[in-house]
Each structure stands twice: as C-alpha cells, then as structure tokens.
Design a protein around this motif. Structure first.
Motif, PDB file in Angstrom:
ATOM      1  N   SER A  33       0.858  -1.175   0.000  1.00 54.58           N
ATOM      2  CA  SER A  33       0.000   0.000   0.000  1.00 54.58           C
ATOM      3  C   SER A  33       0.901   1.234   0.000  1.00 54.58           C
ATOM      4  CB  SER A  33      -0.890  -0.008   1.242  1.00 54.58           C
ATOM      5  OG  SER A  33      -1.724   1.117   1.241  1.00 54.58           O
ATOM      6  N   PHE A  34       0.539   2.227  -0.795  1.00 53.56           N
ATOM      7  CA  PHE A  34       1.305   3.460  -0.907  1.00 53.56           C
ATOM      8  C   PHE A  34       0.495   4.597  -0.310  1.00 53.56           C
ATOM      9  CE2 PHE A  34       2.637   0.683  -4.293  1.00 53.56           C
ATOM     10  CZ  PHE A  34       3.998   0.874  -4.405  1.00 53.56           C
ATOM     11  N   SER A  35       1.169   5.636   0.155  1.00 54.62           N
ATOM     12  CA  SER A  35       0.464   6.826   0.615  1.00 54.62           C
ATOM     13  C   SER A  35       1.223   8.065   0.178  1.00 54.62           C
ATOM     14  CB  SER A  35       0.272   6.809   2.136  1.00 54.62           C
ATOM     15  OG  SER A  35       1.511   6.784   2.792  1.00 54.62           O
ATOM     16  N   GLY A  36       0.468   9.124  -0.061  1.00 52.36           N
ATOM     17  CA  GLY A  36       1.058  10.373  -0.526  1.00 52.36           C
ATOM     18  C   GLY A  36      -0.042  11.361  -0.835  1.00 52.36           C
ATOM     19  N   THR A  37       0.151  12.128  -1.890  1.00 50.25           N
ATOM     20  CA  THR A  37      -0.866  13.085  -2.309  1.00 50.25           C
ATOM     21  C   THR A  37      -1.233  12.812  -3.769  1.00 50.25           C
ATOM     22  OG1 THR A  37       0.820  14.690  -2.950  1.00 50.25           O
ATOM     23  CG2 THR A  37      -0.114  14.912  -0.733  1.00 50.25           C
ATOM     24  N   ALA A  38      -2.454  13.224  -4.110  1.00 48.49           N
ATOM     25  CA  ALA A  38      -2.907  13.138  -5.498  1.00 48.49           C
ATOM     26  C   ALA A  38      -3.109  14.555  -6.014  1.00 48.49           C
ATOM     27  CB  ALA A  38      -4.204  12.354  -5.597  1.00 48.49           C
ATOM     28  N   SER A  39      -2.657  14.783  -7.211  1.00 49.10           N
ATOM     29  CA  SER A  39      -2.893  16.039  -7.929  1.00 49.10           C
ATOM     30  C   SER A  39      -3.490  15.642  -9.277  1.00 49.10           C
ATOM     31  CB  SER A  39      -1.586  16.816  -8.088  1.00 49.10           C
ATOM     32  OG  SER A  39      -0.586  15.997  -8.677  1.00 49.10           O
ATOM     33  N   PHE A  40      -3.737  16.617 -10.151  1.00 47.52           N
ATOM     34  CA  PHE A  40      -4.280  16.248 -11.465  1.00 47.52           C
ATOM     35  C   PHE A  40      -3.507  16.933 -12.570  1.00 47.52           C
ATOM     36  CE2 PHE A  40      -6.635  20.139 -10.659  1.00 47.52           C
ATOM     37  CZ  PHE A  40      -6.784  20.721 -11.914  1.00 47.52           C
ATOM     38  N   TYR A  41      -3.657  16.370 -13.769  1.00 45.26           N
ATOM     39  CA  TYR A  41      -2.993  16.926 -14.947  1.00 45.26           C
ATOM     40  C   TYR A  41      -3.883  16.731 -16.165  1.00 45.26           C
ATOM     41  CZ  TYR A  41      -1.628  12.213 -16.563  1.00 45.26           C
ATOM     42  OH  TYR A  41      -1.616  10.919 -17.019  1.00 45.26           O
ATOM     43  N   PHE A  42      -3.539  17.449 -17.208  1.00 48.74           N
ATOM     44  CA  PHE A  42      -4.235  17.327 -18.485  1.00 48.74           C
ATOM     45  C   PHE A  42      -3.346  16.551 -19.442  1.00 48.74           C
ATOM     46  CE2 PHE A  42      -5.831  21.266 -16.584  1.00 48.74           C
ATOM     47  CZ  PHE A  42      -7.194  21.002 -16.597  1.00 48.74           C
ATOM     48  N   GLN A  43      -3.923  15.576 -20.125  1.00 48.54           N
ATOM     49  CA  GLN A  43      -3.182  14.777 -21.099  1.00 48.54           C
ATOM     50  C   GLN A  43      -2.816  15.627 -22.313  1.00 48.54           C
ATOM     51  OE1 GLN A  43      -2.787  11.229 -20.488  1.00 48.54           O
ATOM     52  NE2 GLN A  43      -1.383  11.132 -22.177  1.00 48.54           N
ATOM     53  N   GLY A  44      -3.677  16.551 -22.689  1.00 46.21           N
ATOM     54  CA  GLY A  44      -3.376  17.488 -23.767  1.00 46.21           C
ATOM     55  C   GLY A  44      -3.221  16.863 -25.145  1.00 46.21           C
ATOM     56  N   GLY A  45      -3.835  15.703 -25.379  1.00 45.40           N
ATOM     57  CA  GLY A  45      -3.753  15.070 -26.688  1.00 45.40           C
ATOM     58  C   GLY A  45      -2.401  14.451 -26.997  1.00 45.40           C
ATOM     59  N   VAL A  46      -1.545  14.350 -25.994  1.00 43.79           N
ATOM     60  CA  VAL A  46      -0.200  13.797 -26.180  1.00 43.79           C
ATOM     61  C   VAL A  46      -0.138  12.420 -25.519  1.00 43.79           C
ATOM     62  CG1 VAL A  46       2.250  14.172 -25.657  1.00 43.79           C
ATOM     63  CG2 VAL A  46       0.774  16.123 -26.156  1.00 43.79           C
TER      64      VAL A  46
END
Length: 131
Positions: A33-46
């Motif tokens: 099991s891992f722990s940390g933080t989640a953020s988000f990103y945009f794939q941007g068509g790449v």
C-alpha cells in the motif's frame, strides 16, 4: 500392504515447498500500500509515457518516476482512496509523474480527480495499491 516411511513423507513435503512457484514483482507490488498526495494533470492530446493518448475524462494515473519503474506497471489497475473522506475509485496506469512528491504520490487525469474533489482543491491525501 503398502507403507510410506516418515522420511519419505518429509522429503516430499520439503520438495513441494522448494519447488513452489516464486512470487512475481507484480504480485508483491499488489500487496503493498502506498500513501502520498494526489494532484491532477491534463493529457493534452499527447501520448503518456506508456505510449497511448487518453482523454482528460479517462480514469488514468501517472505514477511517480521511481514507482513507474520504466513502464513496468503500464496498464495496471490501482485502487485509490482519499484519506480525508474515504472516497475510493480505480484508475489505470498510463503515465509517469516526475514532479510527484515521493513514491506514493500520484497524478490523476482531470476526470478521475473530479471523482474525489473539484479541480479547485488542487491536491488531496491518498492511499493506493495495485489491484
């Protein structure tokens, strides 16, 4: 009447243990099991580091570079839990996150992030594991 000596039984039992199938790296990872933080990103068509282009609404995950392990987990399903509210969802590993803070931190597609929190939250605490 046929009789098997205790020595033969002990040998057969030891041989069964000695020749058991070894645990794979992926099986070991599934137990961790891992722990940390989640953020988000945009794939941007790449294409992500796993080589596929995804929509921002797809439920995909980028693993921190050391956890990404040169793509060893591409296509793997993970279960993510927001530790602040207990919300749980799954995502598919499709990219790596060199900017993530530590091996337990992950970057989520916008669509997956929004299952947990609005974009304005920016980050939230998580635990996660491979399925």
């Amino acid at each position: 009447m046929f009789s098997i000596s205790p020595i033969v039984i002990s040998f057969l039992a030891a041989a069964n243990v000695a020749f058991a199938n070894p645990v794979t790296t992926k099986e070991l990872a599934a137990r961790q099991s891992f722990s940390g933080t989640a953020s988000f990103y945009f794939q941007g068509g790449v294409a992500g580091a796993c080589g596929q282009v995804h929509s921002d609404s797809d439920h995909i995950v980028a693993l921190q570079t050391s956890t990404f392990a040169n793509g060893a987990h591409c296509g793997a399903s993970i279960t993510i839990t927001d530790t602040s509210n207990g919300v749980t969802a799954t995502g598919i590993v499709a990219d790596q996150c060199p900017g993530c803070n530590g091996p337990g931190s992950i970057d989520l597609s916008q669509g997956l992030f929004e299952v947990f929190a609005p974009d304005s939250a920016g980050v939230f605490p998580v635990t996660w594991n491979f399925n």
